[in-house]
Enzyme design. Structure first.
Site, PDB file in Angstrom:
ATOM      1  N   ASP A 315      32.762  34.263  36.517  1.00 46.74           N
ATOM      2  CA  ASP A 315      32.398  35.472  35.787  1.00 46.74           C
ATOM      3  C   ASP A 315      33.561  36.464  35.714  1.00 46.74           C
ATOM      4  OD1 ASP A 315      30.221  37.182  34.615  1.00 46.74           O
ATOM      5  OD2 ASP A 315      30.749  38.457  36.314  1.00 46.74           O
ATOM      6  N   GLU A 368      34.686  32.611  32.005  1.00 48.89           N
ATOM      7  CA  GLU A 368      34.119  33.597  31.077  1.00 48.89           C
ATOM      8  C   GLU A 368      35.227  34.633  30.857  1.00 48.89           C
ATOM      9  OE1 GLU A 368      32.225  37.373  30.013  1.00 48.89           O
ATOM     10  OE2 GLU A 368      32.270  36.986  32.161  1.00 48.89           O
TER      11      GLU A 368
END
Length: 637
Positions: A315, A368
């Site tokens: 993330d 990401e």
């Protein structure tokens, strides 16, 4: 009197690796471990707290009294406190009470390496061990072929707390229930992988799990650690891979967490310009500290090792890469070369990926990452960050923007749709329609589509057809697979009742069939990250808002022809140039009645003619339904 026996699980070699930032299995040493010492059953505790004057283990076994069980500091200046406490075992609850060297700061902290945590809002750690008997040997033996970059990779993104709820009991499904219901659903839908939003323990539900406090513990919201293993096991037994969202970018300031752990900035960077996220009001890991790098890489390895995860979706990579991320001038300091790149974070990511792929060459790491930072998914030996794939955020933004426009205006914006192909092969891209796109007033995917109800659903079918036939792997957030109208709400179940309506059940059927098409057609996955796996037939027919292209596999007999019509006007007798003689075999038509389409534009097999078109020697006339996409396979004579 101290009731803690001097004992250590650390060898000198372990300590040297830890100090050098090269120990990638710290969970085998740190934390609480149930052992037998001199015939006595108990628990060994160890924690890193170099700025501590004293460290006590407090818990339900000593009435939370400070000083009853003082740990011993090692002599080697590693900052590790450790010791053995007899008669403490599985299920006992504990924390570390830490007095700092300056005597002014006392903290009570959960164990950073705890294998289980109390159910929030409680915050203590739990002594735990399990002896789960894995039954996924077949998957683990062969998973390289499932997780390879030239294999189908269609991901269903799930938030466990809100996928489905027991309405009458007002609760989420447990890991055990999910091992039945979620697994059977994903199998029916033909997805190849599930991606779980963070399941590591977290204190605050509205964070969705992206601000962690228990990095080595599956959240107790849904059951015990071994029950989470059961869920993973059941997925594997049904030939479904599992990816875990992982957050090495930041952590919350909760008093029991990693922040100011021993009265000093231990895990976070001491400079607020590098150690505090202004957007998320959270702390940033100190990637310059070797021991912190070892903690994070060990944590990544832990989920691959102990829980058989098939990959990690990392993330907020962009926030780690850049020192000026979400900061104004004067709020950040350039690196030693005057640039904005966070060199320590870049080194950390390279080291992370290198270790993962050395130890687990049959998994994937997925970044990401929303910027144009180069070579994110290129190997570290070529100078890349070493991720296996990267989210294609540009495709997501441009495509949703294009689809939100009324069809009459789309001819002026066709470049928004086709631009992705100018950079599609610079990385190993995964096309995401994730949870971030259906919250905070962005609207659900279906509600972004223009027109009346029929046009909205036709647009949605077209979007998904375009997504599944575009180069790259793909990811779809739960609820999107049946056209959920409402934005995602982490507190409530998906609107499963919508499946009683034909349009919604039609979208579900469409996704099932697109997943099947993707898995069965090598041209859609064998070269999904390679430029020679794609070829435009026509991208410049702005007036008709039509695009057509080839997808190519290793064998020419598998080549596919895809044509899309982005207006509600059917395109009959639409001629497209083709590379070879033979016949077009119809494989997919998004306008079929079973999907909620009109059913009026049936795609039959078509003989390819010896007539030049689109700078090619052969061509065929096809019909492209209104707001529709069709897929053919070229069968040579």
């Amino acid at each position: 009197m101290n009731k803690v026996t001097i004992h250590s699980l650390f060898s000198d070699f372990d300590i040297n690796l830890f100090k050098a930032g090269k120990h990638y299995r710290l969970y085998e040493k740190f934390g609480s471990h149930i052992i037998t010492l001199d015939g006595v059953r108990g628990t060994y505790f160890s924690v890193w707290a170099p700025s501590a004057k004293t460290v006590s283990v407090i818990g339900d076994f000593n009435y939370w009294v400070d000083g009853e069980h003082l740990l011993h500091v090692r002599w080697d200046e590693s900052g590790i406190w450790e010791g053995f406490i007899p008669d403490v075992g599985k299920g006992n609850i504990y924390k570390y009470k830490i007095q700092s060297n300056n005597n002014d700061v006392i903290t009570e902290k959960a164990d950073p390496y705890a294998r289980r945590c109390e159910h929030p809002p409680k915050t203590a750690s739990v002594v735990w061990e399990d002896s789960y008997d894995w039954k996924d040997n077949q998957w683990m033996k062969n998973r390289k072929k499932h997780n390879a970059i030239d294999a189908p990779f269609s991901v269903y993104e799930v938030h466990l707390g809100s996928w489905k709820r027991k309405i009458e009991e007002d609760r989420s499904l447990s890991y055990v229930e999910l091992a039945d219901e979620l697994v059977s659903y994903v199998k029916k839908m033909n997805f190849t992988h599930v991606e779980l939003m963070p399941i590591m323990e977290y204190p605050y539900d509205p964070s969705w799990g992206y601000q962690l406090t228990g990095y080595f513990a599956p959240t107790s919201r849904f059951g015990y650690p071994e029950e989470f293993k059961l869920l993973v096991d059941k997925l594997h037994q049904n030939d479904i891979g599992i990816l875990l969202d992982w957050v090495p970018s930041h952590f919350p300031e909760d008093s029991h967490g990693l922040g100011f752990f021993d009265g000093s900035c231990l895990y976070e960077h001491p400079d607020k310009r590098k150690g505090f996220h202004p957007d998320w009001k959270s702390l940033i890991f100190n990637y310059e500290r070797n021991e912190v790098k070892s903690f994070l890489i060990s944590n990544a390895i832990f989920w691959l090792d102990q829980f058989h995860a098939d990959g990690l979706r990392v993330d907020a990579v962009a926030s780690m890469l850049f020192l000026d991320y979400s900061r104004e001038d004067g709020e950040w300091e350039p690196n030693q070369y005057g640039g904005r790149e966070n060199l320590a974070a870049i080194d950390f990511m390279k080291e992370l990926n290198k270790e993962i792929y050395i130890s687990y060459p049959d998994v994937q790491t997925i970044a990401e990452e929303s910027t144009s930072f180069p070579m994110v998914s290129k190997p570290t030996f070529l100078g890349g960050l070493g991720f296996g794939m990267k989210w294609m955020m540009g495709w997501m933004h441009d495509t949703l923007l294009y689809f939100s426009k009324e069809p009459v205006h789309r001819k002026h914006h066709q470049n928004d749709l086709t631009f992705s192909m100018t950079y599609a092969f610079t990385e190993n891209f995964m096309l995401p329609l994730s949870h971030d796109e259906v919250v905070y007033g962005k609207r659900s995917i279906i509600n972004r589509m223009p027109g009346d109800e029929w046009q909205q659903f036709a647009n949605l079918r077209l979007l998904y057809g375009y997504m599944f036939t575009h180069p790259g792997s793909n990811l779809l957030f739960m609820g999107a697979e049946f056209g959920q109208r409402e934005e995602w709400n982490f507190q409530s179940s998906l609107d499963w009742h919508l499946l009683q309506y034909d349009y919604h059940s039609g979208i579900q059927k469409l996704i099932t069939d697109l997943n099947s098409l993707y898995r069965k057609q090598p041209a859609l996955y064998e070269k999904q990250f390679e430029a020679d796996g794609f070829e435009w037939i026509s991208y410049d027919d702005h007036e008709n808002s039509v695009v057509a292209y080839l997808r190519k596999g290793n064998n020419k007999k598998d080549n596919l022809v895809i044509a899309s019509n982005f207006t509600p006007v059917p395109r009959k007798n639409y001629r497209i140039g083709l590379p070879a003689q033979g016949e077009l075999i119809s494989l997919f038509n998004s306008d079929e009645k079973t999907y909620g389409g009109t059913g009026d534009f049936i795609c039959e097999n078509i003989i390819i003619k010896d007539e030049k078109w689109h700078y090619r020697d052969y061509s065929a006339e096809i019909t492209i339904p209104p707001l529709g996409i069709v897929v053919y396979r070229i069968e040579g004579r």
